[in-house]
Motif scaffolding. Structure first.
Motif, PDB file in Angstrom:
ATOM      1  N   TYR A 110      -6.902 -16.579   4.571  1.00 40.36           N
ATOM      2  CA  TYR A 110      -6.863 -16.306   3.138  1.00 40.36           C
ATOM      3  C   TYR A 110      -6.192 -14.971   2.853  1.00 40.36           C
ATOM      4  N   TYR A 111      -5.501 -14.946   1.723  1.00 37.90           N
ATOM      5  CA  TYR A 111      -5.008 -13.670   1.209  1.00 37.90           C
ATOM      6  C   TYR A 111      -6.074 -13.087   0.297  1.00 37.90           C
ATOM      7  N   ASN A 112      -5.892 -11.829  -0.050  1.00 35.84           N
ATOM      8  CA  ASN A 112      -6.915 -11.123  -0.815  1.00 35.84           C
ATOM      9  C   ASN A 112      -6.346 -10.447  -2.051  1.00 35.84           C
ATOM     10  N   GLN A 113      -7.078 -10.567  -3.152  1.00 34.41           N
ATOM     11  CA  GLN A 113      -6.744  -9.856  -4.375  1.00 34.41           C
ATOM     12  C   GLN A 113      -7.506  -8.547  -4.421  1.00 34.41           C
ATOM     13  N   ALA A 114      -6.860  -7.513  -4.924  1.00 29.22           N
ATOM     14  CA  ALA A 114      -7.527  -6.217  -5.090  1.00 29.22           C
ATOM     15  C   ALA A 114      -6.825  -5.449  -6.204  1.00 29.22           C
ATOM     16  N   ILE A 115      -7.581  -4.584  -6.858  1.00 26.57           N
ATOM     17  CA  ILE A 115      -7.045  -3.740  -7.933  1.00 26.57           C
ATOM     18  C   ILE A 115      -6.808  -2.333  -7.399  1.00 26.57           C
ATOM     19  N   ASN A 116      -5.653  -1.780  -7.686  1.00 30.97           N
ATOM     20  CA  ASN A 116      -5.346  -0.406  -7.291  1.00 30.97           C
ATOM     21  C   ASN A 116      -6.261   0.543  -8.070  1.00 30.97           C
ATOM     22  N   LYS A 117      -7.021   1.359  -7.361  1.00 31.08           N
ATOM     23  CA  LYS A 117      -7.937   2.270  -8.055  1.00 31.08           C
ATOM     24  C   LYS A 117      -7.175   3.291  -8.898  1.00 31.08           C
ATOM     25  N   ASP A 118      -5.896   3.495  -8.593  1.00 29.68           N
ATOM     26  CA  ASP A 118      -5.058   4.413  -9.370  1.00 29.68           C
ATOM     27  C   ASP A 118      -4.061   3.643 -10.239  1.00 29.68           C
ATOM     28  N   ALA A 119      -4.441   2.429 -10.612  1.00 33.80           N
ATOM     29  CA  ALA A 119      -3.564   1.588 -11.423  1.00 33.80           C
ATOM     30  C   ALA A 119      -3.166   2.292 -12.714  1.00 33.80           C
ATOM     31  N   PRO A 120      -1.870   2.326 -13.040  1.00 32.70           N
ATOM     32  CA  PRO A 120      -1.441   2.948 -14.290  1.00 32.70           C
ATOM     33  C   PRO A 120      -1.853   2.136 -15.523  1.00 32.70           C
ATOM     34  N   HIS A 121      -2.183   0.857 -15.302  1.00 33.86           N
ATOM     35  CA  HIS A 121      -2.603  -0.023 -16.403  1.00 33.86           C
ATOM     36  C   HIS A 121      -3.899  -0.722 -15.977  1.00 33.86           C
ATOM     37  N   PRO A 122      -5.003   0.005 -15.950  1.00 36.23           N
ATOM     38  CA  PRO A 122      -6.257  -0.529 -15.398  1.00 36.23           C
ATOM     39  C   PRO A 122      -6.830  -1.730 -16.141  1.00 36.23           C
ATOM     40  N   ALA A 123      -6.664  -1.776 -17.457  1.00 39.32           N
ATOM     41  CA  ALA A 123      -7.191  -2.931 -18.199  1.00 39.32           C
ATOM     42  C   ALA A 123      -6.345  -4.168 -17.912  1.00 39.32           C
TER      43      ALA A 123
ATOM     44  N   ILE B  25       0.837  -1.204   0.000  1.00 34.65           N
ATOM     45  CA  ILE B  25       0.000   0.000   0.000  1.00 34.65           C
ATOM     46  C   ILE B  25       0.870   1.251   0.000  1.00 34.65           C
ATOM     47  N   ALA B  26       1.961   1.210   0.745  1.00 38.12           N
ATOM     48  CA  ALA B  26       2.876   2.357   0.780  1.00 38.12           C
ATOM     49  C   ALA B  26       3.462   2.614  -0.606  1.00 38.12           C
ATOM     50  N   ALA B  27       3.765   1.551  -1.343  1.00 33.04           N
ATOM     51  CA  ALA B  27       4.309   1.707  -2.688  1.00 33.04           C
ATOM     52  C   ALA B  27       3.291   2.353  -3.617  1.00 33.04           C
ATOM     53  N   ALA B  28       2.019   2.002  -3.426  1.00 29.21           N
ATOM     54  CA  ALA B  28       0.964   2.607  -4.241  1.00 29.21           C
ATOM     55  C   ALA B  28       0.853   4.100  -3.948  1.00 29.21           C
ATOM     56  N   ASP B  29       0.965   4.460  -2.685  1.00 31.85           N
ATOM     57  CA  ASP B  29       0.888   5.876  -2.309  1.00 31.85           C
ATOM     58  C   ASP B  29       2.099   6.651  -2.824  1.00 31.85           C
ATOM     59  N   THR B  30       3.277   6.070  -2.673  1.00 37.03           N
ATOM     60  CA  THR B  30       4.507   6.743  -3.091  1.00 37.03           C
ATOM     61  C   THR B  30       4.561   6.964  -4.597  1.00 37.03           C
ATOM     62  N   ASN B  31       4.076   5.992  -5.356  1.00 36.45           N
ATOM     63  CA  ASN B  31       4.175   6.053  -6.818  1.00 36.45           C
ATOM     64  C   ASN B  31       2.877   6.442  -7.509  1.00 36.45           C
ATOM     65  N   LYS B  32       1.924   6.924  -6.750  1.00 38.54           N
ATOM     66  CA  LYS B  32       0.637   7.319  -7.315  1.00 38.54           C
ATOM     67  C   LYS B  32       0.831   8.346  -8.431  1.00 38.54           C
ATOM     68  N   GLY B  33       0.150   8.110  -9.542  1.00 40.64           N
ATOM     69  CA  GLY B  33       0.236   9.047 -10.655  1.00 40.64           C
ATOM     70  C   GLY B  33       1.370   8.763 -11.613  1.00 40.64           C
ATOM     71  N   THR B  34       2.163   7.720 -11.341  1.00 38.73           N
ATOM     72  CA  THR B  34       3.268   7.367 -12.228  1.00 38.73           C
ATOM     73  C   THR B  34       3.027   5.973 -12.811  1.00 38.73           C
ATOM     74  N   ASP B  35       3.796   5.614 -13.819  1.00 40.75           N
ATOM     75  CA  ASP B  35       3.633   4.286 -14.409  1.00 40.75           C
ATOM     76  C   ASP B  35       4.362   3.213 -13.604  1.00 40.75           C
ATOM     77  N   LYS B  36       4.915   3.597 -12.458  1.00 34.47           N
ATOM     78  CA  LYS B  36       5.619   2.659 -11.584  1.00 34.47           C
ATOM     79  C   LYS B  36       4.729   2.117 -10.467  1.00 34.47           C
ATOM     80  N   ALA B  37       3.557   2.668 -10.303  1.00 31.86           N
ATOM     81  CA  ALA B  37       2.674   2.233  -9.222  1.00 31.86           C
ATOM     82  C   ALA B  37       2.205   0.798  -9.474  1.00 31.86           C
ATOM     83  N   PRO B  38       2.006   0.016  -8.406  1.00 35.79           N
ATOM     84  CA  PRO B  38       1.483  -1.342  -8.595  1.00 35.79           C
ATOM     85  C   PRO B  38       0.056  -1.278  -9.133  1.00 35.79           C
ATOM     86  N   ASP B  39      -0.254  -2.178 -10.039  1.00 33.53           N
ATOM     87  CA  ASP B  39      -1.602  -2.226 -10.603  1.00 33.53           C
ATOM     88  C   ASP B  39      -2.540  -3.063  -9.743  1.00 33.53           C
ATOM     89  N   VAL B  40      -1.981  -4.044  -9.069  1.00 32.90           N
ATOM     90  CA  VAL B  40      -2.788  -4.989  -8.283  1.00 32.90           C
ATOM     91  C   VAL B  40      -2.092  -5.285  -6.953  1.00 32.90           C
TER      92      VAL B  40
END
Length: 470
Positions: free
Chosen positions: A381-394, A195-210
């Motif tokens: 169980y672990y959980n799958q989720a999609i980053n709402k700010d995913a740089p590659h949403p499809a 989650i921290a990586a998603a926040d740090t890289n938000k708005g860039t193509d380096k952010a995690p997609d999932v």
């Protein structure tokens, strides 16, 4: 084949709501306990993680859905990377429905490649991937694939290759969708760090997609997720998914102690054996309990073993404080490399993570066994989720579709993890019997934290861990 965990529905971000009654099987490793003995992506590494606690946001402690099959086969349960799972005890619901909820596309797994049969042959394109809540919004699977190919990239995070056989999961996706460059980032980070990586890289193509997260972190991070329902939605028990698709349970295992009997000097029969002076600095967790799900559940596991409960994990913290006092608790995060090098004698981790150490032992000159105290069977169980700010949403949505195909689910099972679609695949005839032999055999009722218990446990550990082991 016997059914692994008779599941109880639960949510991925919460805790496995259900109970699972399993057959006791002696460990192939010769362990005295119930437990058994037990790559990288083309673009980069990945990591699966530690996130928070039993998965499943399900609010109820409902028992796992009822298949009578058990986790087949080998006594070994652990696979790969030392990290953990979160969540629900429920394994697949085995729904009779083949049509997936929101998009009406077929959820049954298709033949040899395990790909989902798309309900329609709609033309490619037709919607905004960032807001798509099913493949239908993009014109069906053909449209989703076309949109993902156009993006041409996908960033995954926290997916160690050995962790529940993510190596083959990633390779399978890349083979099926060769026009999408998959980058596996930071394979060994925790759920909190995802989650921290998603926040740090938000708005860039380096952010995690999932994301692949433990329960506690999932429940605390709902504002980071985009709702999406995969084609197999109807086959996933309600208790193992958030109603709108913000998160979905993916796989689980059981918490165990893996150990090298040659270093310990005997078979482990009690957690107190890990206090022996000869084990100074040789007992480890798979991460920090305040950030990693596997480590947090290890604390819960130790608490249950020492008379605690899912509502009160203080005895688990006390136990690790006693290891610290005895001088045996290592401050180093466990890894397969440290195990192979003989620098760790015992590791608290998920059964599927122990599997790789068990199987790698003979070729590398060591033996690795597992121990689970009688009557203490803890899953998550672990959980799958999609980053709402995913740089590659499809591509993010296509990745999720792939994970819930028979092919990917069988890969997880090959890696020793119980996939959420176990029951559905068994009914559809797409379950791989050979892979199922790697599932752990457990004794008694499978216990899992509820969402409230997971949150409470996380709060307690954050407040008390550091001072207990400092």
């Amino acid at each position: 084949m016997p059914h692994p965990f008779t599941h109880a529905a639960r949510h991925r971000t919460g805790t496995i709501a259900g109970l699972a009654t399993l057959a006791l099987i002696a460990s192939a490793c010769g362990s005295n306990s119930t437990a058994s003995s037990s790559s990288t992506t083309t673009s980069s590494t990945s990591s699966s993680d530690t996130s928070s606690s039993s998965s499943a946001m399900s609010s109820s402690d409902s028992a796992m859905s009822g298949s009578t099959d058990a986790m087949s086969g080998s006594d070994s349960a652990m696979s790969g990377s030392p990290e953990a799972m979160s969540g629900s005890d429920s394994a697949m619901s085995g729904s009779d429905s083949a049509m997936s909820g929101s998009d009406g596309s077929m959820s049954g797994m298709s033949g040899s490649d395990g790909s989902m049969m798309s309900g329609s042959k709609a033309p490619a394109g037709g919607g905004d991937a960032k807001t798509a809540t099913s493949a239908t919004d993009l014109g069906g699977m053909d449209g989703l694939v076309a949109a993902a190919n156009k993006e041409g990239a996908l960033n995954v995070i926290a997916l160690p290759p050995e962790w529940s056989d993510y190596k083959e999961v990633i390779a399978g996706f890349q083979k099926k969708y060769p026009n999408i460059k998959l980058t596996s980032q930071q394979p060994d980070v925790s759920s909190a760090e995802e989650i921290a990586a998603a926040d740090t890289n938000k708005g860039t193509d380096k952010a995690p997609d999932v994301f692949d997260l433990g329960t506690a972190v999932t429940l605390a991070s709902l504002n980071h997720f985009a709702p999406y329902k995969v084609a197999a939605w109807a086959d996933i028990p309600d208790a193992n998914k958030e109603a709108t698709g913000l998160w979905v349970n993916d796989y689980t295992g059981v918490m165990t102690v893996g150990y090298n009997p040659d270093i310990v000097g005997k078979d482990v029969t009690s957690l107190d054996d890990l206090k022996a002076p000869k084990l100074k600095g040789l007992v480890a967790l798979n991460g920090d309990p305040t950030q990693a799900n596997s480590a947090l559940l290890a604390v819960v596991f130790a608490g249950l073993t020492n008379g605690g409960s899912l509502d009160d994990i203080s005895k688990g913290v006390d136990y690790f404080a006693s290891l610290k006092k005895a001088g045996t608790l290592s401050t180093t995060k466990a890894s397969g490399q440290l195990i192979a090098a003989g620098k760790l004698a015992a590791v608290f981790d998920w059964s599927y993570n122990q599997l790789s150490a068990t199987t790698a032992g003979p070729a590398n000159g060591y033996t690795w066994k597992t121990f689970t105290p009688k009557g203490v069977t803890l899953g998550s169980y672990y959980n799958q989720a999609i980053n709402k700010d995913a740089p590659h949403p499809a591509a993010a949505r296509l990745w999720e579709e792939y994970l819930y195909t028979a092919q990917a689910q069988n890969f997880w099972m090959k890696g020793g993890a119980l996939p959420i679609l176990y029951d559905a695949m068994k009914k559809a005839g797409t379950l791989d019997p050979a892979a199922a032999k790697n599932l752990p055999q457990v004794d008694g009722t499978l216990q899992q934290l509820s969402p409230d218990q997971a949150t409470k446990a996380n709060v307690y550990v954050k407040a008390n861990w550091a001072k207990a082991v400092s």
